[in-house]
Design a protein around this motif. Sequence first.
Motif, PDB file in Angstrom:
ATOM      1  N   PHE A   1       0.839  -1.196   0.000  1.00 17.76           N
ATOM      2  CA  PHE A   1       0.000   0.000   0.000  1.00 17.76           C
ATOM      3  C   PHE A   1       0.873   1.244   0.000  1.00 17.76           C
ATOM      4  O   PHE A   1       1.994   1.234   0.519  1.00 17.76           O
ATOM      5  N   ASP A   2       0.348   2.318  -0.558  1.00 11.72           N
ATOM      6  CA  ASP A   2       0.977   3.634  -0.461  1.00 11.72           C
ATOM      7  C   ASP A   2       0.470   4.283   0.820  1.00 11.72           C
ATOM      8  O   ASP A   2      -0.719   4.598   0.932  1.00 11.72           O
ATOM      9  N   SER A   3       1.365   4.483   1.779  1.00 12.34           N
ATOM     10  CA  SER A   3       0.928   4.989   3.082  1.00 12.34           C
ATOM     11  C   SER A   3       0.450   6.432   3.019  1.00 12.34           C
ATOM     12  O   SER A   3      -0.197   6.909   3.957  1.00 12.34           O
ATOM     13  N   ASN A   4       0.751   7.137   1.927  1.00 10.35           N
ATOM     14  CA  ASN A   4       0.311   8.525   1.773  1.00 10.35           C
ATOM     15  C   ASN A   4      -1.056   8.642   1.106  1.00 10.35           C
ATOM     16  O   ASN A   4      -1.600   9.743   1.016  1.00 10.35           O
ATOM     17  N   HIS A   5      -1.569   7.514   0.612  1.00 13.26           N
ATOM     18  CA  HIS A   5      -2.877   7.562  -0.021  1.00 13.26           C
ATOM     19  C   HIS A   5      -3.969   7.834   1.008  1.00 13.26           C
ATOM     20  O   HIS A   5      -3.779   7.678   2.208  1.00 13.26           O
ATOM     21  N   SER A   6      -5.116   8.208   0.505  1.00 11.63           N
ATOM     22  CA  SER A   6      -6.242   8.551   1.374  1.00 11.63           C
ATOM     23  C   SER A   6      -6.878   7.302   1.960  1.00 11.63           C
ATOM     24  O   SER A   6      -6.622   6.172   1.513  1.00 11.63           O
ATOM     25  N   ASP A   7      -7.722   7.512   2.936  1.00 12.41           N
ATOM     26  CA  ASP A   7      -8.421   6.426   3.620  1.00 12.41           C
ATOM     27  C   ASP A   7      -9.177   5.565   2.619  1.00 12.41           C
ATOM     28  O   ASP A   7      -9.876   6.069   1.743  1.00 12.41           O
ATOM     29  N   GLY A   8      -9.022   4.240   2.736  1.00 15.94           N
ATOM     30  CA  GLY A   8      -9.759   3.313   1.885  1.00 15.94           C
ATOM     31  C   GLY A   8      -9.102   2.988   0.564  1.00 15.94           C
ATOM     32  O   GLY A   8      -9.672   2.232  -0.238  1.00 15.94           O
ATOM     33  N   ALA A   9      -7.924   3.518   0.297  1.00 15.57           N
ATOM     34  CA  ALA A   9      -7.256   3.268  -0.977  1.00 15.57           C
ATOM     35  C   ALA A   9      -6.903   1.789  -1.122  1.00 15.57           C
ATOM     36  O   ALA A   9      -6.618   1.097  -0.146  1.00 15.57           O
ATOM     37  N   ASP A  10      -6.912   1.302  -2.371  1.00 16.42           N
ATOM     38  CA  ASP A  10      -6.609  -0.094  -2.660  1.00 16.42           C
ATOM     39  C   ASP A  10      -5.090  -0.306  -2.707  1.00 16.42           C
ATOM     40  O   ASP A  10      -4.310   0.653  -2.703  1.00 16.42           O
ATOM     41  N   TYR A  11      -4.697  -1.551  -2.800  1.00 12.12           N
ATOM     42  CA  TYR A  11      -3.275  -1.882  -2.836  1.00 12.12           C
ATOM     43  C   TYR A  11      -2.632  -1.495  -4.173  1.00 12.12           C
ATOM     44  O   TYR A  11      -3.314  -1.335  -5.192  1.00 12.12           O
ATOM     45  N   ARG A  12      -1.308  -1.385  -4.176  1.00 14.25           N
ATOM     46  CA  ARG A  12      -0.546  -1.066  -5.388  1.00 14.25           C
ATOM     47  C   ARG A  12       0.089  -2.289  -6.022  1.00 14.25           C
ATOM     48  O   ARG A  12       0.224  -2.362  -7.240  1.00 14.25           O
ATOM     49  N   ARG A  13       0.552  -3.242  -5.212  1.00 15.31           N
ATOM     50  CA  ARG A  13       1.189  -4.453  -5.727  1.00 15.31           C
ATOM     51  C   ARG A  13       0.709  -5.647  -4.910  1.00 15.31           C
ATOM     52  O   ARG A  13       0.316  -5.529  -3.754  1.00 15.31           O
ATOM     53  N   ARG A  14       0.826  -6.810  -5.564  1.00 15.03           N
ATOM     54  CA  ARG A  14       0.407  -8.062  -4.924  1.00 15.03           C
ATOM     55  C   ARG A  14       1.484  -9.111  -5.187  1.00 15.03           C
ATOM     56  O   ARG A  14       1.930  -9.286  -6.322  1.00 15.03           O
ATOM     57  N   TYR A  15       1.900  -9.822  -4.132  1.00 17.03           N
ATOM     58  CA  TYR A  15       2.995 -10.783  -4.231  1.00 17.03           C
ATOM     59  C   TYR A  15       2.461 -12.181  -3.906  1.00 17.03           C
ATOM     60  O   TYR A  15       1.907 -12.403  -2.829  1.00 17.03           O
ATOM     61  N   LYS A  16       2.666 -13.121  -4.855  1.00 20.67           N
ATOM     62  CA  LYS A  16       2.015 -14.428  -4.779  1.00 20.67           C
ATOM     63  C   LYS A  16       3.034 -15.560  -4.761  1.00 20.67           C
ATOM     64  O   LYS A  16       4.191 -15.382  -5.121  1.00 20.67           O
ATOM     65  N   GLY A  17       2.551 -16.747  -4.400  1.00 21.57           N
ATOM     66  CA  GLY A  17       3.325 -17.966  -4.545  1.00 21.57           C
ATOM     67  C   GLY A  17       3.628 -18.680  -3.249  1.00 21.57           C
ATOM     68  O   GLY A  17       3.846 -19.888  -3.240  1.00 21.57           O
ATOM     69  N   HIS A  18       3.680 -17.953  -2.122  1.00 17.91           N
ATOM     70  CA  HIS A  18       4.024 -18.568  -0.848  1.00 17.91           C
ATOM     71  C   HIS A  18       2.750 -19.063  -0.153  1.00 17.91           C
ATOM     72  O   HIS A  18       1.655 -18.964  -0.699  1.00 17.91           O
ATOM     73  N   ARG A  19       2.895 -19.569   1.067  1.00 20.69           N
ATOM     74  CA  ARG A  19       1.744 -19.995   1.859  1.00 20.69           C
ATOM     75  C   ARG A  19       1.898 -19.478   3.275  1.00 20.69           C
ATOM     76  O   ARG A  19       2.909 -19.719   3.942  1.00 20.69           O
ATOM     77  N   ASN A  20       0.889 -18.792   3.756  1.00 18.92           N
ATOM     78  CA  ASN A  20       0.888 -18.223   5.108  1.00 18.92           C
ATOM     79  C   ASN A  20      -0.360 -18.719   5.819  1.00 18.92           C
ATOM     80  O   ASN A  20      -1.426 -18.124   5.717  1.00 18.92           O
ATOM     81  N   ASN A  21      -0.204 -19.829   6.552  1.00 15.44           N
ATOM     82  CA  ASN A  21      -1.382 -20.411   7.181  1.00 15.44           C
ATOM     83  C   ASN A  21      -1.138 -20.908   8.593  1.00 15.44           C
ATOM     84  O   ASN A  21      -1.900 -20.599   9.507  1.00 15.44           O
ATOM     85  N   ALA A  22      -0.059 -21.674   8.812  1.00  9.98           N
ATOM     86  CA  ALA A  22       0.080 -22.417  10.060  1.00  9.98           C
ATOM     87  C   ALA A  22       0.564 -21.569  11.228  1.00  9.98           C
ATOM     88  O   ALA A  22       0.334 -21.919  12.368  1.00  9.98           O
TER      89      ALA A  22
END
Length: 530
Positions: free
Chosen positions: A350-371
């Motif tokens: 996220f861009d921390s300077n964006h306004s309230d409710g702004a969407d993400y800028r980048r998405r990073y895939k492939g790993h697993r975050n569960n356990a």
Amino acid sequence: MPDVEGQTGTNGEGEEEDDTDSMDGSGLYTLTEDGDRESESGKERGRDKDDGKRAARKRNRPNDEDDDEAMEAWLGAELRDLRGPVWQAVPSLRSREIGKDSHQFVRRVCGARGLVQRLELQGRLDRHTGCVNTLHFNPSGTRLASGSDDLRVVIWDWAIRRAELEFDSGHKSNVFQAKFLPHSGDSTLAMCARDGQIRVAELSATQRCKNTKRVAQHKGAAHKLALEPDSPCSFLSAGEDAVVFGIDLRLDRPANKLVIVKEGDKKVGLYTIFVNPAKTHHFAVGGKDQYVRIYDQRKINENDNNGVLKKFCPSHLVSSESKTNITCLVYSHDGTELLASYNDEDIYLFDSNHSDGADYRRRYKGHRNNATVKGVNFYGPCSEFVVSGSDCGHIYLWDKYSARIVQFMEGDKGGVVNCLEPHPHLPGMATSGLDHDIKLWAPTAESPTTLKGLKEVMKKNKRERDEDSVRHGDQYDTQLLWFLMRHMRNRRSPRARREGAEADTDESWTSPDSSDEEEGGPDHVQCMSS
């Protein structure tokens, strides 16, 4: 000297090899590797017969091909092309020899993709008898602090692989974080743990622990601390009780309750907190819902939007029925970006300077975050890369701009990598997970990574994630309980040996309901180094 970013070499037959940073971006995720292709010699021996066999295999494996196509589409979405190399080894070395831009040399090396692609295991630090949950370099990078389920903290001279100091943390349960306070001469270490205590250890120059004292008490596990970059005596803590404490060691009662994090009238338990390094009055928290919340310490009014300055969330998760949590978030080096890792989802920038409710800028895939409560971090002096562990036991590094995986390493035999700590000034990092040791990584490989095995691991991660996504309810809490039960016996014996000593040295600690603990009344424990 091995080839690095911006160089070319030969392959031994006089043919020029490609520059290590000029890989075709699509090739990083290709699912049609050479190992899956028919050899030319096989085609020559009865092409018609082989064609018939391949046709039969194709009819028998439609699901595999569909899975590959779906995987290609999923991984290919939201990616950008890799940028060209920004650092070239030979010109940079020549410039340093004549004193030109020598002060920038190390910073540029640390952010070079060619060196990231050459990271490999350098050594292990082995002292703990439980899972290692936290790693933190001191500001100069000469010492490394580690904390574990064995309730002990070790200070390492990591360069020579030696434990300089080991002491009992004073905690009653898993140590989740231990951090050197800045500008303290490495003499003050802040700690938090599953028992909800926030403790501070006073270290001496003669490599011993003088004592530890409790400075705050959460009514639930406290997973993370947030340091203020220029303060040797103040920091923040966050707990599963939804409370954020501001802690000032100069005060008789150090803990001050800054905010109780809520969504509407419902408290939101917290897993992570981080202070903006450029605007130190701003801090971000994440926990048992899908929102990244940013607060301004100077103007928290819980009657106005529950005190929140602004919130971020990926748009597709705002109304999601799945129980999504944020396990870790961090600011970039200059505070302009905010990285958040979601359980059984992806990592979002996220861009921390964006306004309230702004969407993400980048998405990073492939790993697993569960356990487990998985960590995430930036890598590089200018936050050029994103690094995360995974339930599959691997370490992933993405190029921040393109969101493409540029490094993939086996990091933990126990199956989960949780903690990733880049060195503050050198190209390398320390990692830990369910294994009882700490692993050190440096860019010493002769050749850049080929990302061998990445395809199958990502397919497995995605398949398991999709299978789990159909489950509802408190799945994440169940996974945490499973994790704790699995490893309870690993730390039971050393903990039992210390219970008698803790009863003698920590008598002022009574119960989580005591007013002293809730408000942060301190107690003291004398430490013995070993």
